[in-house]
Structure formats: structure tokens, C-alpha cells
Design a protein around this motif. Sequence first.
Motif, PDB file in Angstrom:
ATOM      1  N   ARG A  85      34.137 -52.567   1.717  1.00 29.70           N
ATOM      2  CA  ARG A  85      32.907 -52.347   2.484  1.00 29.70           C
ATOM      3  C   ARG A  85      33.203 -51.810   3.891  1.00 29.70           C
ATOM      4  O   ARG A  85      32.394 -51.076   4.451  1.00 29.70           O
ATOM      5  CB  ARG A  85      32.107 -53.636   2.572  1.00 29.70           C
ATOM      6  CG  ARG A  85      31.458 -54.040   1.246  1.00 29.70           C
ATOM      7  CD  ARG A  85      30.572 -55.256   1.405  1.00 29.70           C
ATOM      8  NE  ARG A  85      31.350 -56.445   1.781  1.00 29.70           N
ATOM      9  CZ  ARG A  85      30.831 -57.648   2.005  1.00 29.70           C
ATOM     10  NH1 ARG A  85      29.514 -57.822   1.930  1.00 29.70           N
ATOM     11  NH2 ARG A  85      31.597 -58.667   2.323  1.00 29.70           N
ATOM     12  N   SER A  86      34.351 -52.180   4.467  1.00 30.84           N
ATOM     13  CA  SER A  86      34.712 -51.718   5.812  1.00 30.84           C
ATOM     14  C   SER A  86      35.942 -50.829   5.829  1.00 30.84           C
ATOM     15  O   SER A  86      36.090 -49.988   6.715  1.00 30.84           O
ATOM     16  CB  SER A  86      34.958 -52.921   6.734  1.00 30.84           C
ATOM     17  OG  SER A  86      33.797 -53.701   6.888  1.00 30.84           O
ATOM     18  N   PHE A  87      36.837 -51.024   4.869  1.00 28.37           N
ATOM     19  CA  PHE A  87      38.102 -50.305   4.865  1.00 28.37           C
ATOM     20  C   PHE A  87      38.355 -49.667   3.501  1.00 28.37           C
ATOM     21  O   PHE A  87      37.941 -50.188   2.470  1.00 28.37           O
ATOM     22  CB  PHE A  87      39.265 -51.253   5.201  1.00 28.37           C
ATOM     23  CG  PHE A  87      39.237 -51.776   6.610  1.00 28.37           C
ATOM     24  CD1 PHE A  87      39.838 -51.071   7.641  1.00 28.37           C
ATOM     25  CD2 PHE A  87      38.590 -52.972   6.911  1.00 28.37           C
ATOM     26  CE1 PHE A  87      39.811 -51.557   8.938  1.00 28.37           C
ATOM     27  CE2 PHE A  87      38.563 -53.463   8.202  1.00 28.37           C
ATOM     28  CZ  PHE A  87      39.168 -52.745   9.224  1.00 28.37           C
ATOM     29  N   ALA A  88      39.055 -48.550   3.536  1.00 28.76           N
ATOM     30  CA  ALA A  88      39.520 -47.878   2.322  1.00 28.76           C
ATOM     31  C   ALA A  88      40.983 -47.498   2.541  1.00 28.76           C
ATOM     32  O   ALA A  88      41.397 -47.184   3.663  1.00 28.76           O
ATOM     33  CB  ALA A  88      38.689 -46.634   2.023  1.00 28.76           C
ATOM     34  N   THR A  89      41.773 -47.531   1.466  1.00 26.79           N
ATOM     35  CA  THR A  89      43.208 -47.273   1.567  1.00 26.79           C
ATOM     36  C   THR A  89      43.634 -46.284   0.498  1.00 26.79           C
ATOM     37  O   THR A  89      43.221 -46.396  -0.661  1.00 26.79           O
ATOM     38  CB  THR A  89      44.015 -48.582   1.407  1.00 26.79           C
ATOM     39  OG1 THR A  89      43.512 -49.576   2.299  1.00 26.79           O
ATOM     40  CG2 THR A  89      45.491 -48.344   1.702  1.00 26.79           C
ATOM     41  N   ARG A  90      44.459 -45.320   0.894  1.00 24.30           N
ATOM     42  CA  ARG A  90      44.988 -44.325  -0.021  1.00 24.30           C
ATOM     43  C   ARG A  90      46.511 -44.218   0.153  1.00 24.30           C
ATOM     44  O   ARG A  90      47.029 -44.388   1.247  1.00 24.30           O
ATOM     45  CB  ARG A  90      44.372 -42.939   0.236  1.00 24.30           C
ATOM     46  CG  ARG A  90      42.864 -42.887   0.078  1.00 24.30           C
ATOM     47  CD  ARG A  90      42.437 -43.069  -1.365  1.00 24.30           C
ATOM     48  NE  ARG A  90      41.012 -42.844  -1.545  1.00 24.30           N
ATOM     49  CZ  ARG A  90      40.090 -43.803  -1.515  1.00 24.30           C
ATOM     50  NH1 ARG A  90      40.452 -45.076  -1.286  1.00 24.30           N
ATOM     51  NH2 ARG A  90      38.813 -43.512  -1.710  1.00 24.30           N
ATOM     52  N   ARG A  91      47.189 -43.927  -0.952  1.00 23.07           N
ATOM     53  CA  ARG A  91      48.617 -43.642  -0.915  1.00 23.07           C
ATOM     54  C   ARG A  91      48.830 -42.207  -1.382  1.00 23.07           C
ATOM     55  O   ARG A  91      48.279 -41.791  -2.405  1.00 23.07           O
ATOM     56  CB  ARG A  91      49.389 -44.607  -1.807  1.00 23.07           C
ATOM     57  CG  ARG A  91      50.915 -44.357  -1.798  1.00 23.07           C
ATOM     58  CD  ARG A  91      51.693 -45.543  -2.336  1.00 23.07           C
ATOM     59  NE  ARG A  91      51.200 -45.955  -3.638  1.00 23.07           N
ATOM     60  CZ  ARG A  91      51.275 -47.202  -4.102  1.00 23.07           C
ATOM     61  NH1 ARG A  91      51.793 -48.154  -3.341  1.00 23.07           N
ATOM     62  NH2 ARG A  91      50.817 -47.501  -5.306  1.00 23.07           N
ATOM     63  N   VAL A  92      49.642 -41.460  -0.646  1.00 23.43           N
ATOM     64  CA  VAL A  92      49.878 -40.043  -0.936  1.00 23.43           C
ATOM     65  C   VAL A  92      51.372 -39.832  -1.174  1.00 23.43           C
ATOM     66  O   VAL A  92      52.205 -40.273  -0.375  1.00 23.43           O
ATOM     67  CB  VAL A  92      49.420 -39.139   0.234  1.00 23.43           C
ATOM     68  CG1 VAL A  92      49.566 -37.673  -0.139  1.00 23.43           C
ATOM     69  CG2 VAL A  92      47.990 -39.455   0.635  1.00 23.43           C
ATOM     70  N   ILE A  93      51.701 -39.160  -2.260  1.00 21.56           N
ATOM     71  CA  ILE A  93      53.073 -38.732  -2.531  1.00 21.56           C
ATOM     72  C   ILE A  93      53.108 -37.210  -2.473  1.00 21.56           C
ATOM     73  O   ILE A  93      52.392 -36.539  -3.218  1.00 21.56           O
ATOM     74  CB  ILE A  93      53.579 -39.210  -3.896  1.00 21.56           C
ATOM     75  CG1 ILE A  93      53.515 -40.735  -3.991  1.00 21.56           C
ATOM     76  CG2 ILE A  93      55.009 -38.721  -4.138  1.00 21.56           C
ATOM     77  CD1 ILE A  93      54.405 -41.463  -3.006  1.00 21.56           C
ATOM     78  N   ALA A  94      53.915 -36.671  -1.567  1.00 19.14           N
ATOM     79  CA  ALA A  94      54.113 -35.226  -1.467  1.00 19.14           C
ATOM     80  C   ALA A  94      55.318 -34.849  -2.311  1.00 19.14           C
ATOM     81  O   ALA A  94      56.385 -35.471  -2.189  1.00 19.14           O
ATOM     82  CB  ALA A  94      54.336 -34.822  -0.012  1.00 19.14           C
ATOM     83  N   GLN A  95      55.154 -33.819  -3.162  1.00 21.81           N
ATOM     84  CA  GLN A  95      56.203 -33.464  -4.112  1.00 21.81           C
ATOM     85  C   GLN A  95      56.513 -31.967  -4.067  1.00 21.81           C
ATOM     86  O   GLN A  95      55.629 -31.148  -3.854  1.00 21.81           O
ATOM     87  CB  GLN A  95      55.764 -33.823  -5.534  1.00 21.81           C
ATOM     88  CG  GLN A  95      55.425 -35.273  -5.744  1.00 21.81           C
ATOM     89  CD  GLN A  95      54.967 -35.532  -7.167  1.00 21.81           C
ATOM     90  OE1 GLN A  95      55.718 -35.304  -8.128  1.00 21.81           O
ATOM     91  NE2 GLN A  95      53.735 -35.987  -7.314  1.00 21.81           N
ATOM     92  N   GLN A  96      57.781 -31.671  -4.294  1.00 23.81           N
ATOM     93  CA  GLN A  96      58.249 -30.300  -4.509  1.00 23.81           C
ATOM     94  C   GLN A  96      59.343 -30.330  -5.571  1.00 23.81           C
ATOM     95  O   GLN A  96      60.141 -31.281  -5.627  1.00 23.81           O
ATOM     96  CB  GLN A  96      58.826 -29.697  -3.221  1.00 23.81           C
ATOM     97  CG  GLN A  96      57.809 -29.363  -2.155  1.00 23.81           C
ATOM     98  CD  GLN A  96      58.466 -28.721  -0.955  1.00 23.81           C
ATOM     99  OE1 GLN A  96      59.614 -28.992  -0.634  1.00 23.81           O
ATOM    100  NE2 GLN A  96      57.736 -27.830  -0.286  1.00 23.81           N
ATOM    101  N   HIS A  97      59.382 -29.299  -6.389  1.00 23.36           N
ATOM    102  CA  HIS A  97      60.421 -29.197  -7.415  1.00 23.36           C
ATOM    103  C   HIS A  97      60.485 -30.470  -8.271  1.00 23.36           C
ATOM    104  O   HIS A  97      61.576 -30.896  -8.690  1.00 23.36           O
ATOM    105  CB  HIS A  97      61.791 -28.915  -6.782  1.00 23.36           C
ATOM    106  CG  HIS A  97      61.823 -27.682  -5.940  1.00 23.36           C
ATOM    107  ND1 HIS A  97      61.583 -26.415  -6.449  1.00 23.36           N
ATOM    108  CD2 HIS A  97      62.052 -27.515  -4.595  1.00 23.36           C
ATOM    109  CE1 HIS A  97      61.689 -25.522  -5.455  1.00 23.36           C
ATOM    110  NE2 HIS A  97      61.960 -26.164  -4.332  1.00 23.36           N
TER     111      HIS A  97
END
Length: 283
Positions: A85-97
Motif C-alpha cells: 500500500r505504501s511501498f513497492a520493490t523491484r529487482r533488476v538483472i542486467a544481462q549481456q551475452h
Amino acid sequence: MPRDAAELVELLDLETIDDDLFRGAQMPTSRSMVFGGQVAAQSLVAASRTVADPYTAHSLHSYFLQPGDPTVPTIYDVENLRDGRSFATRRVIAQQHGRPIYAQTVNFHLAEPGLEHAEPMPDVPGPDDASVRPISRRLQEELHADQWNVAEIRIVDTSAGAPGDARHPARQRVWMRVATPLPDDQFWHRAAFTYLSDMTLVGAAMVPHGISLGRGDAFAASLDHAVWFHRPFRADEWWLYDQVSPSASSGRGLVLARVFTQAGALVASVAQETVLRPRQDRS
């Protein structure tokens, strides 16, 4: 690398491939690897594209895993960890090859009233003071730092040779801003600031040791990077990057930084640890 705000926005404006999957472009560069601020900012943009508009990023925490290849696009895979309701969380993985090069966790918050306090800005000369000197074009060329083209950077001072500065033997203060105007949306100011926030930091850890990347007598590489956004501000207006390095040991250096607007408001905090090694044999 971007030369102005329009090119910076173009670089950070990701292509949507699928749900929660994005592609980040590259720009021509003299660097042999992707600039860390670029992958951090593109990751923040990717995460932000997966949350509702009322939420704004208030912090990011990340690790640099592998050097990025500046000749191929970067794929950003976003995982939804929480929608509260107040917070949202995301995880991001950056990839190459087919392998991860960077991992970032971003927390978002719905604005709300709350307690207020903040440390005051240190008493320093303003960006237009005669004692404040710009970063030289020669240094940028020596460092292959064409990512700095989009920024104006002016050095206020360092703790080198300053007597009686026992509290901060490793300190560096610079004024910075995106050199040309950004769009008004705070989204772009947070993204642009994240891009610039990876500039100059490691220099604070080098100050007491008399080493320099420009002279080639040191090796440095970012290990992790964290940003906390406290208050809205414009990345295209002058902000003071007040950097201190409380510790260097075991081949690593830690830098903590406070960010103030020219009017004196504390708007962000940054932390970064880097590999930091003097080169014993410069040949």
C-alpha cells in the motif's frame, strides 16, 4: 556517450521487449567497458516502468558483477518482489551475452507527510566562485571519461594538504549538474542523477594516498552502489557532491556522499565501495 540532456534521455529511454523485459541501447564511446552509471540508471528506468505512477523511487542498492560490453545492447529483466500500500520493490538483472553484469534492487514509495530534519550544507564556495575549477578536458581524455561530456563538474576542494582535518582525511567536494535542461518530470531527474552519481566518487578515497587514475598509478573498479533520494530536486541545476572516504583497506575503498542543492537542501545520499589498488609497476 551522451553530450547533452536530450542524448542522455535517449540513452536511458529503454525499449520494451516483453512484460518486465527491456533493452538498453549503447552510444559510441572510447571506453572499453560500459560506464557503471549508465547501467545503474538504465536499471532504475526499467524498474520504474513496472510500477504505477504515484510511486517514486526512494532508494536503490546494487552490485557490479561483470564489465559490460559497450558494443552490444543490455537486457534488463525486472522481477516484482512487492506491491504494498505504501511501498513497492523491484529487482533488476542486467544481462549481456547470456550472463548477468549488474544486479539492482529498487524500492518505491508513495509520498506522504512525515517528520523532517536534515544536516546543513557545508560552507563552501559556490560553483561560480573563482576558486572553483572545472574538470579539465585533458583529464577526461586521459581517463577515457567521455561519459562526463553530459555533465558540468567543478572541483571545490579536497582534504589533500589541509592541516587539522583529522575528521575527514579523505574528502572531496565538487559541484555537478547535467549540462543542459532535462524534462520537468522528476522521473528523468532521478535517472539522470543516478547516471552522474557514479562520477568522481573514487577520487575521494585516493586523496590521502597521492594516487590518481589520470596518472595511471592506481586501478579502481566499482563493486557496489547505493542511492537514497530524500527530496525532489533538479539534476540539471547545480548540486554539491560532498564526498568522504571513511576507510580504505584490503584493496577496497568506501566512499559516502551527501548531495545538496545550491540553496542548501539535502536531497540525496550515495554510498559506493570500489576495488582500489595502487599500481606497483606502471609499465
